[in-house]
Write a protein that holds these residues in place. Structure first.
Motif, PDB file in Angstrom:
ATOM      1  N   ALA A 190       0.636  -1.111   0.016  1.00  0.00           N
ATOM      2  CA  ALA A 190      -0.006   0.090   0.060  1.00  0.00           C
ATOM      3  C   ALA A 190       0.836   1.186  -0.040  1.00  0.00           C
ATOM      4  N   HIS A 191       0.455   2.221  -0.633  1.00  0.00           N
ATOM      5  CA  HIS A 191       1.019   3.696  -0.787  1.00  0.00           C
ATOM      6  C   HIS A 191      -0.090   4.573  -0.410  1.00  0.00           C
ATOM      7  N   PRO A 192       0.634   5.506   0.488  1.00  0.00           N
ATOM      8  CA  PRO A 192       1.647   5.435   1.360  1.00  0.00           C
ATOM      9  C   PRO A 192       1.765   4.460   2.391  1.00  0.00           C
ATOM     10  N   LEU A 241       2.796  -1.523  -6.223  1.00  0.00           N
ATOM     11  CA  LEU A 241       2.176  -0.613  -5.278  1.00  0.00           C
ATOM     12  C   LEU A 241       0.672  -0.666  -5.620  1.00  0.00           C
ATOM     13  N   ILE A 242      -0.045  -0.416  -4.561  1.00  0.00           N
ATOM     14  CA  ILE A 242      -1.440  -0.135  -4.539  1.00  0.00           C
ATOM     15  C   ILE A 242      -1.875   1.140  -3.699  1.00  0.00           C
ATOM     16  N   PRO A 243      -3.070   1.480  -3.864  1.00  0.00           N
ATOM     17  CA  PRO A 243      -3.664   2.652  -3.148  1.00  0.00           C
ATOM     18  C   PRO A 243      -3.657   1.908  -1.353  1.00  0.00           C
ATOM     19  N   PRO A 244      -4.213   3.092  -0.518  1.00  0.00           N
ATOM     20  CA  PRO A 244      -4.305   2.319   0.689  1.00  0.00           C
ATOM     21  C   PRO A 244      -5.285   1.212   0.943  1.00  0.00           C
ATOM     22  N   THR A 245      -5.187   0.176   1.780  1.00  0.00           N
ATOM     23  CA  THR A 245      -6.049  -0.856   1.671  1.00  0.00           C
ATOM     24  C   THR A 245      -7.022  -0.596   2.944  1.00  0.00           C
ATOM     25  N   ILE A 246      -7.902   0.515   2.717  1.00  0.00           N
ATOM     26  CA  ILE A 246      -9.181   0.502   3.446  1.00  0.00           C
ATOM     27  C   ILE A 246     -10.253   0.950   2.389  1.00  0.00           C
ATOM     28  N   GLY A 278      -4.311   2.251   9.534  1.00  0.00           N
ATOM     29  CA  GLY A 278      -5.931   2.568   9.555  1.00  0.00           C
ATOM     30  C   GLY A 278      -6.065   3.984  10.013  1.00  0.00           C
ATOM     31  N   SER A 279      -5.489   4.538  10.890  1.00  0.00           N
ATOM     32  CA  SER A 279      -5.988   6.106  11.423  1.00  0.00           C
ATOM     33  C   SER A 279      -5.207   6.868  10.375  1.00  0.00           C
ATOM     34  N   VAL A 280      -3.788   6.583  10.045  1.00  0.00           N
ATOM     35  CA  VAL A 280      -3.299   7.564   9.133  1.00  0.00           C
ATOM     36  C   VAL A 280      -4.093   7.796   7.733  1.00  0.00           C
ATOM     37  N   TRP A 281      -4.664   6.504   7.162  1.00  0.00           N
ATOM     38  CA  TRP A 281      -5.321   6.580   5.870  1.00  0.00           C
ATOM     39  C   TRP A 281      -6.593   7.195   6.040  1.00  0.00           C
ATOM     40  N   LEU A 282      -7.303   7.003   7.161  1.00  0.00           N
ATOM     41  CA  LEU A 282      -8.625   7.506   7.463  1.00  0.00           C
ATOM     42  C   LEU A 282      -8.515   9.148   7.186  1.00  0.00           C
ATOM     43  N   LEU A 341      -8.905   5.243  -5.137  1.00  0.00           N
ATOM     44  CA  LEU A 341      -8.347   5.466  -3.871  1.00  0.00           C
ATOM     45  C   LEU A 341      -8.528   4.116  -3.068  1.00  0.00           C
ATOM     46  N   ASN A 342      -9.485   3.164  -3.803  1.00  0.00           N
ATOM     47  CA  ASN A 342      -9.749   2.067  -3.209  1.00  0.00           C
ATOM     48  C   ASN A 342      -8.598   1.013  -3.520  1.00  0.00           C
ATOM     49  N   GLY A 343      -7.892   0.679  -2.380  1.00  0.00           N
ATOM     50  CA  GLY A 343      -6.781  -0.331  -2.455  1.00  0.00           C
ATOM     51  C   GLY A 343      -7.373  -1.658  -2.539  1.00  0.00           C
ATOM     52  N   ASN A 344      -8.251  -2.076  -1.599  1.00  0.00           N
ATOM     53  CA  ASN A 344      -8.802  -3.288  -1.745  1.00  0.00           C
ATOM     54  C   ASN A 344      -9.256  -3.880  -3.093  1.00  0.00           C
TER      55      ASN A 344
END
Length: 203
Positions: free
Chosen positions: A14-16, A34-39, A111-115, A185-188
């Motif tokens: 995940a990036h970042p 590399l992929i978007p955030p996984t949330i 989790g908090s950073v990506w939120l 933005l959806n890494g999942n």
């Protein structure tokens, strides 16, 4: 870790992420992606709440002075654990994207950073505690170097509020660059598509 990872066909990072601030970082494997955030990107929130700050409690001591300053500035305190934040109102983190939330205090877990990042709400993290997971040290550094948040080192809340507002345009630009790079933005879902495409090619 290398023994386990080297046997895989696809490694999604995940990036970042923890070491995203390393400009000269090289991939360990040819199958690293590399992929978007996984949330799942947070939904917009327009609940009728008072202007305030959100405190995500995951073991953050030493913020009592900031809580007092918030009240003096007329800001409401919201938290997922009101017993740990005296005088706060209990709300779930779904309100973090609310434009009435000035910033989020949270430990630098992704989790908090990506939120905060995906909602465009500035993040303030506590300074690294040597007794904490070493990952947090590098997460803090990444957050600072990518200008996604602020490490709390005793600044006044007034200083933090000023700096966090200056971060907002850069956070929005960072998210726009992710969309341009990945299309989402959806890494999942992005990772699921990579896995499905790889499976279908092999079928």
């Amino acid at each position: 870790a290398q023994k386990l990872e080297s046997k895989q066909k696809l490694l999604c990072l995940a990036h970042p992420g923890t070491f995203s601030y390393l400009k000269d970082r090289k991939s360990l494997y040819p199958f690293e992606k590399l992929i978007p955030p996984t949330i799942f990107p947070p939904k917009p929130n327009k609940d009728p709440i008072d202007e305030g700050i959100y405190v995500t409690i995951t073991g953050i001591p030493g913020l009592e002075r900031l809580y007092q300053e918030a009240r003096q500035l007329g800001l409401k305190l919201y938290s997922n654990d009101p017993e740990a934040v005296p005088g706060s109102e209990e709300l779930l983190p779904h309100v973090v994207p609310n434009p009435r939330i000035k910033l989020q205090f949270a430990r630098a877990g992704w989790g908090s950073v990506w939120l905060s990042q995906l909602s465009g709400t500035p993040l303030v993290v506590p300074n690294f505690d040597p007794k904490d997971d070493p990952e947090i040290f590098f997460n803090n550094r990444c957050i600072e170097e990518l200008r996604l948040g602020i490490v709390y080192q005793g600044q006044s809340l007034k200083e933090i509020l000023g700096e966090s507002e200056r971060l907002r345009p850069g956070i929005q630009k960072f998210n726009q660059e992710l969309v341009q790079r990945f299309g989402t933005l959806n890494g999942n879902r992005y990772a699921a598509r990579l896995i499905a495409d790889d499976y279908l090619k092999a079928a």
